[in-house]
Design a protein around this motif. Structure first.
Motif, PDB file in Angstrom:
ATOM      1  N   VAL A 235     -19.846  37.462 -23.484  1.00 48.60           N
ATOM      2  CA  VAL A 235     -18.896  37.918 -24.646  1.00 48.60           C
ATOM      3  C   VAL A 235     -17.876  36.869 -24.882  1.00 48.60           C
ATOM      4  O   VAL A 235     -17.138  36.525 -23.869  1.00 48.60           O
ATOM      5  CB  VAL A 235     -18.349  39.201 -24.280  1.00 48.60           C
ATOM      6  CG1 VAL A 235     -17.565  39.807 -25.401  1.00 48.60           C
ATOM      7  CG2 VAL A 235     -19.619  40.284 -24.150  1.00 48.60           C
ATOM      8  N   SER A 236     -17.813  36.511 -26.081  1.00 46.25           N
ATOM      9  CA  SER A 236     -16.683  35.472 -26.355  1.00 46.25           C
ATOM     10  C   SER A 236     -15.443  36.155 -26.569  1.00 46.25           C
ATOM     11  O   SER A 236     -15.270  36.693 -27.772  1.00 46.25           O
ATOM     12  CB  SER A 236     -17.029  34.532 -27.415  1.00 46.25           C
ATOM     13  OG  SER A 236     -16.296  33.552 -27.831  1.00 46.25           O
ATOM     14  N   PRO A 237     -14.360  36.140 -25.945  1.00 47.17           N
ATOM     15  CA  PRO A 237     -13.308  36.794 -26.165  1.00 47.17           C
ATOM     16  C   PRO A 237     -12.475  36.447 -27.320  1.00 47.17           C
ATOM     17  O   PRO A 237     -11.599  37.135 -28.225  1.00 47.17           O
ATOM     18  CB  PRO A 237     -12.139  36.697 -25.054  1.00 47.17           C
ATOM     19  CG  PRO A 237     -12.737  35.440 -24.527  1.00 47.17           C
ATOM     20  CD  PRO A 237     -14.207  35.462 -24.768  1.00 47.17           C
ATOM     21  N   GLN A 238     -12.381  35.134 -27.763  1.00 46.99           N
ATOM     22  CA  GLN A 238     -11.446  34.618 -28.817  1.00 46.99           C
ATOM     23  C   GLN A 238     -12.104  34.511 -30.247  1.00 46.99           C
ATOM     24  O   GLN A 238     -11.674  34.045 -31.153  1.00 46.99           O
ATOM     25  CB  GLN A 238     -10.966  33.197 -28.304  1.00 46.99           C
ATOM     26  CG  GLN A 238     -11.872  32.058 -28.346  1.00 46.99           C
ATOM     27  CD  GLN A 238     -12.902  31.857 -27.388  1.00 46.99           C
ATOM     28  OE1 GLN A 238     -13.654  32.810 -26.945  1.00 46.99           O
ATOM     29  NE2 GLN A 238     -12.786  30.789 -26.831  1.00 46.99           N
ATOM     30  N   GLY A 239     -13.305  35.064 -30.185  1.00 43.65           N
ATOM     31  CA  GLY A 239     -14.128  34.752 -31.563  1.00 43.65           C
ATOM     32  C   GLY A 239     -15.620  34.018 -31.229  1.00 43.65           C
ATOM     33  O   GLY A 239     -15.581  33.649 -30.378  1.00 43.65           O
ATOM     34  N   VAL A 240     -16.372  33.955 -32.427  1.00 49.15           N
ATOM     35  CA  VAL A 240     -17.459  33.247 -32.507  1.00 49.15           C
ATOM     36  C   VAL A 240     -17.254  31.729 -32.026  1.00 49.15           C
ATOM     37  O   VAL A 240     -16.709  31.146 -32.833  1.00 49.15           O
ATOM     38  CB  VAL A 240     -18.177  33.143 -33.712  1.00 49.15           C
ATOM     39  CG1 VAL A 240     -19.649  32.660 -33.525  1.00 49.15           C
ATOM     40  CG2 VAL A 240     -18.705  34.900 -34.010  1.00 49.15           C
ATOM     41  N   PRO A 241     -17.815  31.318 -31.135  1.00 47.56           N
ATOM     42  CA  PRO A 241     -17.468  29.563 -30.759  1.00 47.56           C
ATOM     43  C   PRO A 241     -18.044  28.549 -31.706  1.00 47.56           C
ATOM     44  O   PRO A 241     -19.204  28.823 -32.286  1.00 47.56           O
ATOM     45  CB  PRO A 241     -18.114  29.526 -29.435  1.00 47.56           C
ATOM     46  CG  PRO A 241     -18.392  30.808 -28.890  1.00 47.56           C
ATOM     47  CD  PRO A 241     -18.616  31.788 -30.070  1.00 47.56           C
ATOM     48  N   VAL A 242     -17.269  27.920 -32.040  1.00 50.55           N
ATOM     49  CA  VAL A 242     -17.628  26.729 -33.191  1.00 50.55           C
ATOM     50  C   VAL A 242     -17.991  25.586 -32.380  1.00 50.55           C
ATOM     51  O   VAL A 242     -18.459  24.529 -32.999  1.00 50.55           O
ATOM     52  CB  VAL A 242     -16.619  26.525 -34.324  1.00 50.55           C
ATOM     53  CG1 VAL A 242     -16.443  27.901 -35.148  1.00 50.55           C
ATOM     54  CG2 VAL A 242     -15.306  26.131 -33.526  1.00 50.55           C
TER      55      VAL A 242
ATOM     56  N   ALA B  99     -11.007  29.577 -32.561  1.00 47.82           N
ATOM     57  CA  ALA B  99      -9.669  29.676 -32.594  1.00 47.82           C
ATOM     58  C   ALA B  99      -8.867  28.741 -32.217  1.00 47.82           C
ATOM     59  O   ALA B  99      -8.958  27.708 -32.335  1.00 47.82           O
ATOM     60  CB  ALA B  99      -9.215  31.229 -32.399  1.00 47.82           C
ATOM     61  N   ARG B 100      -7.812  29.128 -31.189  1.00 54.21           N
ATOM     62  CA  ARG B 100      -6.913  28.207 -30.452  1.00 54.21           C
ATOM     63  C   ARG B 100      -7.123  28.223 -29.130  1.00 54.21           C
ATOM     64  O   ARG B 100      -6.073  27.880 -28.487  1.00 54.21           O
ATOM     65  CB  ARG B 100      -5.494  28.291 -30.945  1.00 54.21           C
ATOM     66  CG  ARG B 100      -5.287  28.378 -32.450  1.00 54.21           C
ATOM     67  CD  ARG B 100      -3.665  28.560 -32.956  1.00 54.21           C
ATOM     68  NE  ARG B 100      -3.490  28.364 -34.228  1.00 54.21           N
ATOM     69  CZ  ARG B 100      -2.415  28.253 -35.041  1.00 54.21           C
ATOM     70  NH1 ARG B 100      -1.074  28.509 -34.320  1.00 54.21           N
ATOM     71  NH2 ARG B 100      -2.389  28.206 -36.229  1.00 54.21           N
TER      72      ARG B 100
ATOM     73  N   ASN C 145      -2.113  24.005 -31.166  1.00 46.54           N
ATOM     74  CA  ASN C 145      -1.375  24.131 -32.243  1.00 46.54           C
ATOM     75  C   ASN C 145      -2.343  24.544 -33.620  1.00 46.54           C
ATOM     76  O   ASN C 145      -1.560  24.922 -34.829  1.00 46.54           O
ATOM     77  CB  ASN C 145      -0.302  23.300 -32.757  1.00 46.54           C
ATOM     78  CG  ASN C 145       0.919  23.153 -31.500  1.00 46.54           C
ATOM     79  OD1 ASN C 145       1.138  24.131 -30.964  1.00 46.54           O
ATOM     80  ND2 ASN C 145       1.017  21.669 -31.237  1.00 46.54           N
ATOM     81  N   ASP C 146      -3.518  24.325 -33.596  1.00 42.07           N
ATOM     82  CA  ASP C 146      -4.506  24.448 -34.741  1.00 42.07           C
ATOM     83  C   ASP C 146      -5.557  25.081 -34.058  1.00 42.07           C
ATOM     84  O   ASP C 146      -6.143  24.927 -32.996  1.00 42.07           O
ATOM     85  CB  ASP C 146      -4.372  23.201 -35.482  1.00 42.07           C
ATOM     86  CG  ASP C 146      -4.917  23.441 -36.879  1.00 42.07           C
ATOM     87  OD1 ASP C 146      -5.063  24.607 -37.056  1.00 42.07           O
ATOM     88  OD2 ASP C 146      -4.616  22.601 -37.603  1.00 42.07           O
ATOM     89  N   ALA C 147      -6.475  25.394 -35.096  1.00 39.34           N
ATOM     90  CA  ALA C 147      -7.915  25.954 -34.653  1.00 39.34           C
ATOM     91  C   ALA C 147      -8.606  24.796 -34.301  1.00 39.34           C
ATOM     92  O   ALA C 147      -8.693  23.547 -34.898  1.00 39.34           O
ATOM     93  CB  ALA C 147      -8.358  26.344 -35.837  1.00 39.34           C
ATOM     94  N   LEU C 148      -9.579  24.936 -33.225  1.00 40.82           N
ATOM     95  CA  LEU C 148     -10.196  24.026 -32.832  1.00 40.82           C
ATOM     96  C   LEU C 148     -11.680  23.807 -33.280  1.00 40.82           C
ATOM     97  O   LEU C 148     -12.234  24.796 -33.747  1.00 40.82           O
ATOM     98  CB  LEU C 148     -10.627  24.350 -31.250  1.00 40.82           C
ATOM     99  CG  LEU C 148      -9.515  24.159 -30.190  1.00 40.82           C
ATOM    100  CD1 LEU C 148      -9.877  24.846 -28.917  1.00 40.82           C
ATOM    101  CD2 LEU C 148      -8.749  23.344 -29.909  1.00 40.82           C
ATOM    102  N   ASN C 149     -12.182  22.673 -33.591  1.00 43.55           N
ATOM    103  CA  ASN C 149     -13.440  22.413 -34.110  1.00 43.55           C
ATOM    104  C   ASN C 149     -14.438  21.458 -33.162  1.00 43.55           C
ATOM    105  O   ASN C 149     -15.591  21.525 -33.636  1.00 43.55           O
ATOM    106  CB  ASN C 149     -13.476  22.093 -35.557  1.00 43.55           C
ATOM    107  CG  ASN C 149     -12.770  20.577 -35.528  1.00 43.55           C
ATOM    108  OD1 ASN C 149     -12.528  19.930 -34.401  1.00 43.55           O
ATOM    109  ND2 ASN C 149     -12.099  20.407 -36.630  1.00 43.55           N
ATOM    110  N   ALA C 150     -13.893  21.045 -32.317  1.00 43.27           N
ATOM    111  CA  ALA C 150     -14.757  20.305 -31.325  1.00 43.27           C
ATOM    112  C   ALA C 150     -14.259  19.997 -29.892  1.00 43.27           C
ATOM    113  O   ALA C 150     -12.836  20.043 -29.691  1.00 43.27           O
ATOM    114  CB  ALA C 150     -15.154  18.767 -31.980  1.00 43.27           C
ATOM    115  N   SER C 151     -15.164  20.071 -28.945  1.00 40.59           N
ATOM    116  CA  SER C 151     -14.742  19.640 -27.504  1.00 40.59           C
ATOM    117  C   SER C 151     -15.757  19.160 -26.865  1.00 40.59           C
ATOM    118  O   SER C 151     -17.234  19.257 -27.006  1.00 40.59           O
ATOM    119  CB  SER C 151     -14.458  21.201 -26.636  1.00 40.59           C
ATOM    120  OG  SER C 151     -15.293  21.832 -26.920  1.00 40.59           O
ATOM    121  N   VAL C 152     -15.582  18.071 -25.796  1.00 35.40           N
ATOM    122  CA  VAL C 152     -16.484  17.453 -25.050  1.00 35.40           C
ATOM    123  C   VAL C 152     -15.899  17.099 -23.793  1.00 35.40           C
ATOM    124  O   VAL C 152     -14.882  16.778 -23.717  1.00 35.40           O
ATOM    125  CB  VAL C 152     -16.970  16.092 -25.966  1.00 35.40           C
ATOM    126  CG1 VAL C 152     -15.895  15.365 -26.177  1.00 35.40           C
ATOM    127  CG2 VAL C 152     -18.098  15.416 -25.219  1.00 35.40           C
TER     128      VAL C 152
END
Length: 244
Positions: free
Chosen positions: A185-192, A208-209, A229-236
């Motif tokens: 269960v993803s607590p901060q929303g649907v992971p992008v 989200a953030r 400070n802003d919404a995330l869209n990528a991580s590696v």
């Protein structure tokens, strides 16, 4: 990388736009009409090679090692796999079917597999053989995908009916068997954004953030990274798995 000094700054001017870029190959794929794809030097912007197509491309993505460019076609659900040096069509991959007019692919981290997805449907394909794995169906649109280093465990961000609520989740699959093996269960929303650590023990899920780090084997939350400070869209993960 030690000084964070800008090494180059190349502007892509209208009507051109960027399709993909590869730090490994120092190349970017640029087009103005989706018929001609220019492979340009990242540092100078110089056109080094061109891929000419009779019908418009749909998307393009470099392989992780930068040696190939996957080009999606609009006339059929197909991906052309082009070598970069020389710019030659190596193979055309097909077999993925969907009622949705929109589809895309992403590479596995080792470059051996393509992950096909359209709306709520996902399939993993072994590139060398062109063999498709089982269809993986979700209750809602898939927003993030990652294949673990074992090339078997697949994580997909979506939403699902849990009790009376529609809840953001990360669905874990055995992509070879086509079986669900867990649900986080993803607590901060649907992971992008989803990415596995190099040893496969951790899964980073960005939405989200926040980034939530999950212990994959025990399917439990390890920690949350906040303060963006802003919404995330990528991580590696880094290759040694110590930084994200």
């Amino acid at each position: 990388g030690k000084t964070l000094q800008t090494l180059a700054n190349v502007q892509i001017q209208d009507p051109y736009f960027l399709l993909s870029f590869s730090p490994e190959a120092n190349l970017m794929a640029v087009t103005a009409d989706m018929l001609t794809i220019e492979l340009r030097d990242v540092y100078s912007g110089e056109v080094l090679k061109m891929i000419e197509r009779a019908t418009p491309a749909y998307f393009a993505e470099f392989s992780p090692d930068g040696t190939r460019l996957a080009v999606g076609t609009t006339d059929q659900f197909a991906v052309e796999m082009w070598s970069v040096d020389p710019a030659v069509l190596e193979q055309t991959l097909t077999g993925f079917t969907t009622a949705a007019p929109v589809y895309a692919v992403t590479f596995s981290a080792d470059g051996k597999f393509l992950i096909w997805y359209a709306r709520a449907s996902v399939q993993v394909m072994h590139i060398a053989s062109g063999q498709l794995g089982p269809a993986l169906s979700h209750e809602d649109f898939v927003s993030g995908l990652a294949l673990a280093p074992d090339d078997r465990l697949l994580a997909a961000g979506a939403a699902a009916q849990i009790g009376e609520d529609y809840t953001p989740i990360i669905q874990l699959w055995d992509s070879n068997a086509g079986q669900a093996v867990g649900r986080l269960v993803s607590p901060q929303g649907v992971p992008v954004s989803l990415s596995f650590s190099p040893d496969g023990s951790l899964l980073a899920a960005g939405a989200a953030r926040e980034v939530v780090l999950w212990d994959v084997q025990n399917q439990r939350e390890v920690t949350r990274l906040r303060g963006f400070n802003d919404a995330l869209n990528a991580s590696v993960f880094s290759p040694d798995g110590k930084t994200l």
